[in-house]
Design an enzyme around this catalytic site. Structure first.
Site, PDB file in Angstrom:
ATOM      1  N   ASP A   3     -45.346 -18.891  25.418  1.00  0.00           N
ATOM      2  CA  ASP A   3     -45.009 -17.680  26.262  1.00  0.00           C
ATOM      3  C   ASP A   3     -46.235 -17.623  27.045  1.00  0.00           C
ATOM      4  OD1 ASP A   3     -43.208 -15.738  27.004  1.00  0.00           O
ATOM      5  OD2 ASP A   3     -43.154 -14.703  25.123  1.00  0.00           O
ATOM      6  N   HIS A  10     -40.014  -9.389  18.119  1.00  0.00           N
ATOM      7  CA  HIS A  10     -40.741 -10.248  19.364  1.00  0.00           C
ATOM      8  C   HIS A  10     -41.028  -9.052  20.586  1.00  0.00           C
ATOM      9  CE1 HIS A  10     -41.952 -13.586  22.154  1.00  0.00           C
ATOM     10  NE2 HIS A  10     -41.294 -12.773  23.172  1.00  0.00           N
ATOM     11  N   TYR A  66     -36.193  -9.237  32.439  1.00  0.00           N
ATOM     12  CA  TYR A  66     -36.535 -10.541  31.500  1.00  0.00           C
ATOM     13  C   TYR A  66     -38.137 -10.833  32.090  1.00  0.00           C
ATOM     14  CZ  TYR A  66     -36.222 -15.170  28.931  1.00  0.00           C
ATOM     15  OH  TYR A  66     -36.146 -16.273  28.297  1.00  0.00           O
ATOM     16  N   SER A 107     -37.578  -8.856  25.025  1.00  0.00           N
ATOM     17  CA  SER A 107     -37.802  -9.852  26.067  1.00  0.00           C
ATOM     18  C   SER A 107     -38.215  -9.090  27.541  1.00  0.00           C
ATOM     19  CB  SER A 107     -36.459 -10.887  26.475  1.00  0.00           C
ATOM     20  OG  SER A 107     -35.853 -11.243  25.538  1.00  0.00           O
ATOM     21  N   HIS A 117     -45.925 -19.347  30.632  1.00  0.00           N
ATOM     22  CA  HIS A 117     -45.471 -18.664  32.135  1.00  0.00           C
ATOM     23  C   HIS A 117     -46.467 -18.273  32.916  1.00  0.00           C
ATOM     24  CE1 HIS A 117     -40.908 -18.685  30.560  1.00  0.00           C
ATOM     25  NE2 HIS A 117     -41.293 -18.239  29.513  1.00  0.00           N
ATOM     26  N   HIS A 177     -42.823  -7.417  24.162  1.00  0.00           N
ATOM     27  CA  HIS A 177     -43.710  -7.543  25.254  1.00  0.00           C
ATOM     28  C   HIS A 177     -44.369  -6.180  25.614  1.00  0.00           C
ATOM     29  CE1 HIS A 177     -43.090 -11.844  26.552  1.00  0.00           C
ATOM     30  NE2 HIS A 177     -42.103 -11.758  25.829  1.00  0.00           N
TER      31      HIS A 177
END
Length: 342
Positions: A16, A198, A289, A169, A19, A200
């Protein structure tokens, strides 16, 4: 929480985190960060292009090296950590999967939009056949109610996944929603099927949401050292480890060492320190996203439309991962509309 829990933490900084550096990790950086994580006791580390195996492309961005080169650089150097790879059907192929297995990947995570688990059948089935730890990864999970998410998770389980992730996400969820959806998966899947989360950090809820997931029965939790990741980053792993120690949750990770990895190894690799700015905050608020952030910033530079406005519109259109081409289209459409009304 009084019950002693043991969980498996999974670092995302080398996947990740790709990105946030435009997929430009050098092999030396990959080796330095992965070995530091290994020495800190992190048990599972993800290594691929930011968009998973096969992501090296015009649409998703060319990486500095191939997935094979990254995997072959990292895997032989691990002393205790295992390495995972992410695969999105339609981006990665069964040939990519076989390549990763040949390189020595221990865990394969097959990711789909949360409504499209059926496209993962071939890849999950092959992964299990190859003897890999096989994980189903339901992205943008805020877009489905708990019962719909469970239905999709059961599909992944039926294909052979031994763990299914509920994936925030967009960094959109709040703890109560995480608790509800993880509980639904934990209660509705077989006892031997693990549940993962997961998160963010776009609304600064990564740690709180991860704790809520553990309390609801999640066995695996993703994080990223120094929050290295898309948007405002992933759940900052060193912070989550500290909270786990306070709560008596066993991770096997050395708190002092993981702090040093964040400060001394990960931060110097970042183009800019991971933080919640107005654009990444908009990702979480609008449910967009997280990897769309840099694409939206480039569209702002190309068309003069603020990235924040582009992201809000993308959220209103309920765009999902894989629709990166729409970002330029939306920006151009908004630019023309503003010119026409000027």
């Amino acid at each position: 929480m009084t019950d002693k829990k043991e969980i498996l933490v999974h670092d995302m900084s080398l996947r990740d985190g790709m990105h946030s550096v435009r997929h430009q990790f050098s092999l030396a950086q990959m080796i330095e960060l992965s070995t530091a994580l290994d020495e800190a006791g992190v048990p599972l580390i993800e290594v691929t292009h930011g968009d998973g195996l096969g992501g090296h492309s015009v649409n998703y961005g060319f990486a500095a090296h191939s997935d094979r080169e990254y995997l072959e650089a990292v895997i032989p150097r691990m002393q205790q950590a295992r390495v995972s790879a992410l695969l999105l059907p339609g981006i990665g192929t069964v040939d990519d999967l076989r390549m990763a297995a040949d390189c020595g990947v221990h865990c394969l995570r097959v990711a789909t939009q949360c409504t499209e688990a059926d496209v993962a059948e071939q890849h999950i089935g092959l992964s299990r056949k190859l003897g890999l730890d096989t994980v189903g990864f339901l992205m943008m999970a805020h877009m489905l109610p708990a019962e719909g998410l469970l239905e999709q998770a059961r599909l992944m389980e039926s294909y052979g996944a031994n763990c299914v992730y509920m994936t925030d996400s967009a960094g959109y969820m709040l703890p109560e929603e995480v608790r509800e959806k993880v509980s639904a998966l934990r209660e509705g899947l077989a006892d031997e099927t693990e549940v993962g989360f997961h998160g963010h950090h776009n609304l600064a809820m990564g740690v709180a949401n991860s704790v809520a997931a553990v309390e609801a029965g999640a066995k695996r939790i993703d994080g990223s050292v120094a929050g290295f990741g898309a948007g405002a980053g992933n759940t900052p792993l060193e912070v989550f480890i500290a909270v786990c120690e306070r709560m008596g949750i066993c991770t096997g990770v050395d708190l002092g060492r993981i702090q040093d990895v964040a400060e001394d190894v990960a931060l110097p690799m970042m183009d800019a320190p991971t933080r919640i700015d107005r654009d990444s905050l908009t990702l979480g608020y609008a449910g967009v996203y997280s990897s769309f952030l840099l694409h939206a910033k480039r569209a702002e530079a190309n068309h003069g439309v603020p990235a924040r406005d582009i992201l809000v519109e993308l959220g209103a259109r309920r765009t999902v991962g894989g629709q990166e081409d729409m970002i330029e289209d939306v920006a151009l459409e908004m630019s023309r509309a503003r010119s026409a009304s000027a």
